[in-house]
Design an enzyme around this catalytic site. Sequence first.
Site, PDB file in Angstrom:
ATOM      1  N   HIS A  52       3.759  -9.089  -7.690  1.00 43.59           N
ATOM      2  CA  HIS A  52       3.977  -7.655  -7.851  1.00 43.59           C
ATOM      3  C   HIS A  52       4.086  -7.063  -6.462  1.00 43.59           C
ATOM      4  CE1 HIS A  52       3.397  -3.472  -8.940  1.00 43.59           C
ATOM      5  NE2 HIS A  52       3.591  -3.817 -10.192  1.00 43.59           N
ATOM      6  N   ARG A  85       6.704   4.493  -8.299  1.00 46.06           N
ATOM      7  CA  ARG A  85       8.040   4.554  -7.711  1.00 46.06           C
ATOM      8  C   ARG A  85       9.029   5.187  -8.678  1.00 46.06           C
ATOM      9  NH1 ARG A  85       8.907  -1.108  -6.840  1.00 46.06           N
ATOM     10  NH2 ARG A  85       6.871  -1.446  -7.767  1.00 46.06           N
TER      11      ARG A  85
END
Lengths: 268, 334, 627
Positions: free
Chosen positions: C253, C273
């Site tokens: 990740h 994000r």
Amino acid sequence: MTTTATRPIGARPRAAIEAKTLRTDRWWLAPLLTVIGLTAWVAYATFRVFMQADYWVGAYHYLTPFYSPCVSLGCVPEAAEFGRFLPDSPLIPYAALSLPFLLLFRLTCYYYRKAYYRSFWMSPPACAVPDGHGKYTGETRFPLIFQNAHRYAFYAAALISVINTWDAVLAMQSPSGFGFGLGNVILWINVIMLWAYTASCHSCRHIIGGRLKHFSKHPVRYKLWGFVSKLNTRHMGLAWTTLATLAITDFYIMAVSAGWINDLRFIG
Amino acid sequence: MTVRQFKVWRGDESGGQLNDYQVEVNEGEVVLDIIHRLQATQEPDLACRWNCKAGKCGSCSMEINGMPRLGCMTRMSTFEEDETITVTPLRTFPVIRDLVTDVSFNYQKALEMPAFAPPKDVEPGEYRMQQVDVERSQEFRKCIECFLCQNTCHVVRDHEENKLAFSGPRLFIRAAELDMHPLDARGDRKEIAQQQQGLGYCNITKCCTEVCPEHIKITDNAIIPMKERVVDRRYDPLVVFGRKILRRDQLTSTAVAEPAVHSGPVTVAEGAAPVNFSRPLSGPPGPEVNAAGHVNLNEMLSDRAAAASPFGDDITFPVDPKTLNYYHPGGADH
Amino acid sequence: MVNIEAHAYDVVVIGAGGAGLRAAIEARLAGKKVAIISKSLFGKAHTVMAEGGAAAAMGNVNSNDNWQVHFRDTMRGGKFLNNYRMAELHAKEAPDRIWELETYGALFDRTKDGKISQRNFGGHEYPRLAHVGDRTGLELIRTLQQKIVSLQQEDKAKFGDYQARIRVFAECTITELLLEGTGAKKRIAGAFGYYRESGEFVVFEAPAVVLATGGVGRSYKVTSNSWEYTGDGHALALRAGAKLINMEFLQFHPTGMVWPPSVRGILVTESVRGDGGILKNSEGKRFMFDYVPDVFRKQYAETPEEGDRWYTDPDNNRRPPELLPRDEVARAINSEVKAGRGTKAGGVYLDIASRRPAAEILKRLPSMYHQFKELADVDITAQPMEVGPTCHYVMGGVEVDPDTASAGVPGLYAAGEVSGGMHGSNRLGGNSLSDLLVFGKRAGEYAASYTDELAARPKIDDTQVAAAVEAALSPLTREGGENPYTLQSDLQDVMGTLVGIIRRKGELEDSLRQLAELRERIQKVGATGGRRYNPGWHLALDLRNMLVVSECTAKAALEREESRGGHTREDFPKMSATWRKVNLICSLSTEGGVDLAHQPIPTMTPELLGLFEQSELAKYMTEEELS
Ligand SMILES: Cc1cc2nc3c(=O)[nH]c(=O)nc-3n(C[C@H](O)[C@H](O)[C@H](O)COP(=O)(O)OP(=O)(O)OC[C@H]3O[C@@H](n4cnc5c(N)ncnc54)[C@H](O)[C@@H]3O)c2cc1C
Ligand code: SF4
Ligand code: SF4
Ligand code: FES
Ligand code: FES
């Protein structure tokens, strides 16, 4: 291969930890303050309610909330907006019509319940501190099951708040007509606080909108519910604030009435 | 890095004690890190539950300095440098070992709480709900089932006997969640809460709210509203009157969908399962008792070595397989 | 001999995460008697940690979305190494599986017209992730858990016993699968394990076993995975004779917390994000624009201005490069840190504070805020976070038949993270939760129908049980064995430094040597204390699983000489079309070592191929395949 039920069944013992509580913070402080605060207030209020004097400032029409509505035959006639019919006795408070309901309202209030269960009843005194009782049935049976009647007390209290508001309106006078003084400011603050406290009541929150299943079908009630919910988060603060404003209002009026101080007048 | 003082309860159901340890503590660590360091360096068999180490799974519930908390969410920086930190298992539940307790009470209560009842005639994919309607229930669905609230609640913490009648705050929020669910088709949630879950035992002293790591307003948003809803149902003539006049009964139930029966490609031929699982089970056999009606606590007093037969002492072997809910892999003639 | 508790079930589901629970529900609905087994308490499986959402092309937010688009995204994300049939089934069935959850009582966030709301996520062309704030995994597992309870209540009403047809065995670890027969006639007969609580052993006699044990991340030091992720299911399958596929592909990740050190590895969800967060290096530069690979050039913005406009007007602008697939972002961060532009703690800054008002951050990322505030005393509405790559997900896993989830050995099924093939070389965010549901259901369904077709139930072989008991007890009886915690930490070191995110030939060879040494040491692991809830002993038993899975990863990583998705070779930085045609398959050799074999990947059907433009396929496939 043999088959046995090796896992124990039935009640198993808890961890044998000797100390009753391992809390290291001052968990006893909050209940202690509650006891002191409530006791002091109740003592003051009882003394005042049975004093049957210095509750009325005739010149400015100030009536302390502890004597409103003043319905005893012993009342000063001008103070008795709603008539006088209760016998005059040192054992019967002048506002004997409202005080029991106000008492009930606060006694059954969800916040005060928490406060006195924790402090006076020690059930429990603080989280993770053992309560001092052998048996416990909560609010499931007589007499505590009557805590469920809080809603009626709320209806009554809302009515009494109207009376208090009326008192505050009437108090805006002087011997020469309209008037406004420090006493009025105090009375109004008290009334506003009382309303805030009453409106922030959990029962009120429920009646206004909490009981709905579909907010989207009742946009107005949803708005109101949102507003009451905001107030509701401050219910505890309001509960204490109103105790303070009540006592201050009463004391101020007593002081003016007894002639210890003069009301600071802005108009009239 | 500093070395700090810890006391950790070690033991099992037969007893235990607080042991003293000195453990290294680094900047930014949480209590669970210290427990892990203890395991890795001093006590490899120290029992402790954990999973996510991020406050999301609710496994690492313990009592730290007497307060019920998540080990992974209690930063070491919240303690004084020279403070001794005491770590004990949850008090309300039976201890298994060290910091691990048997929390099956909570699962049992969850099992007894009637589940979501899907509305009839609404197909999957056809569910329509407004955000404002689901928000209240969503708050309660944040629950990570750490059972700290259940552990703290004095109703069962201080009164073991109430465990039978009282489901606890975790289940009260579940009751509220379902009662406020816009599409739940059951109308009797309030009655269940009052009569079966023991809502009345709660004296709204708010300890559950105080310890909830998800900051769910358990008392204000679930318990009190549920209490008020119960009042609606049982004690308030004004509301009943209002409902009659306006003919808008928000509270009665709509039809409940039938229990799920599978409709998929898999078909089960009737009786194909080799075991008759639907045969009612006989109750568990009682324990062996002596002449005085007491359980023999001492093997010396028992008429045989080791534990009593789990099948009861009056059963002779082999047992007729047709009377069992068990199917022997070797077939019926074994 | 020791006392052993025995149970008989039709279907035994190992794992109580999303995949396991969905499988159990399906098998129970087919009328089977089901056991659910889990290493931790019921409802604590790893699935609770999933944050972002579950991808399903319901088209609630953007009606252009459909299964074909989802399929395309999944294949692109997996760099065309995916098992196309799994990706197809997944894309087609995911919406139904999500809608089903609502009938179980799930409460997803809603759109204005009352449908399930969907959000943007890296690699997905349209808003596609059904979500509940940032705790979707919790909602999913709780919903399934409550559905199980509701089925148990039905059984109670019918049979008088909650556990008549579903029983949950919490805190119970399976250490061995039991088999009947040998060679081609080999089939599943049951499973053997121990109760963590008491240390007692238990045998499940069952013709069908569904593996849903999740991943392998515990072999890495910096990981978002919990202690459960020791690759048990992978190892059990190997030992039962099944094969592992794609084990070289591990997803790191891109944004795990790197500071403070104790919470290293905890994830910062991608939605940070998706909701406007940007990545900056220590010089304050928004560096992602420098790392857009050619294959993605067309879909991603070239200027910050265009990227910023996309949040409000996605139809006319291209998305910002912060939303590139995870491996690209992880690699970009890694390069920045290696180039000396990282933070002191070895990460980069993820900044949402300066981009969105505090109130909006609180509303959209409540548990992220909560987590950072409580764990690290960082206020994400006021300051940037320090993030870096973290071992997160294993794409590889048990090789299964796409339609039936069967793992090759009759009676053995696998679903969820433990199965392989669906995600190819890289998984798109949100595809896992829907994968659990789609293939969990299939596994339960086919496991149930498999038991229907059986003429006789398989028999358990007592010698296997005896061997399993001995293996399980050996760490406890061994005098002076090595500390399991030290061994685990050494294993993590090897994997983290030598088989990490960027790999080299020499290091991989080195890792295999060191793993061989570890194998010797792990055979001599010891545990002190008794059998009751003894984590040291439990770890000692898990170590051999971690080891064999790590060996598979290292071997496959050494073999695959290209860079693709979750596998990056510094010495072979390019994607190779010839390697795309190959799946690496691990199996257990007779001596217990790992055998590696090449296997051609299945060819996509023309209809599915037709969903892509020729020019896109050209980036992945050989000339010969294209013609
Ligand atoms: C922090 C984080 C965030 C994530 N976010 C997302 C996201 O936003 N969207 C998304 O789609 N995916 C996400 N994922 C990935 C996803 O959560 C997992 O891939 C998925 O939950 C795996 O589910 P599962 O059912 O396969 O296994 P799990 O949920 O991990 O369950 C494994 C089960 O197997 C049991 N088990 C294991 N070994 C044994 C044994 N030997 N014996 C008995 N039982 C055993 C365990 O106890 C457990 O119950 C995330 C993962 C993590 C770690
Ligand atoms: S508020 Fe009620 S449920 Fe919560 S801890 Fe107190 S008594 Fe228990
Ligand atoms: S309500 Fe809060 S304290 Fe109680 S179990 Fe859930 S998360 Fe834990
Ligand atoms: S007044 Fe306190 S809750 Fe009603
Ligand atoms: S370990 Fe998951 S909540 Fe602490």
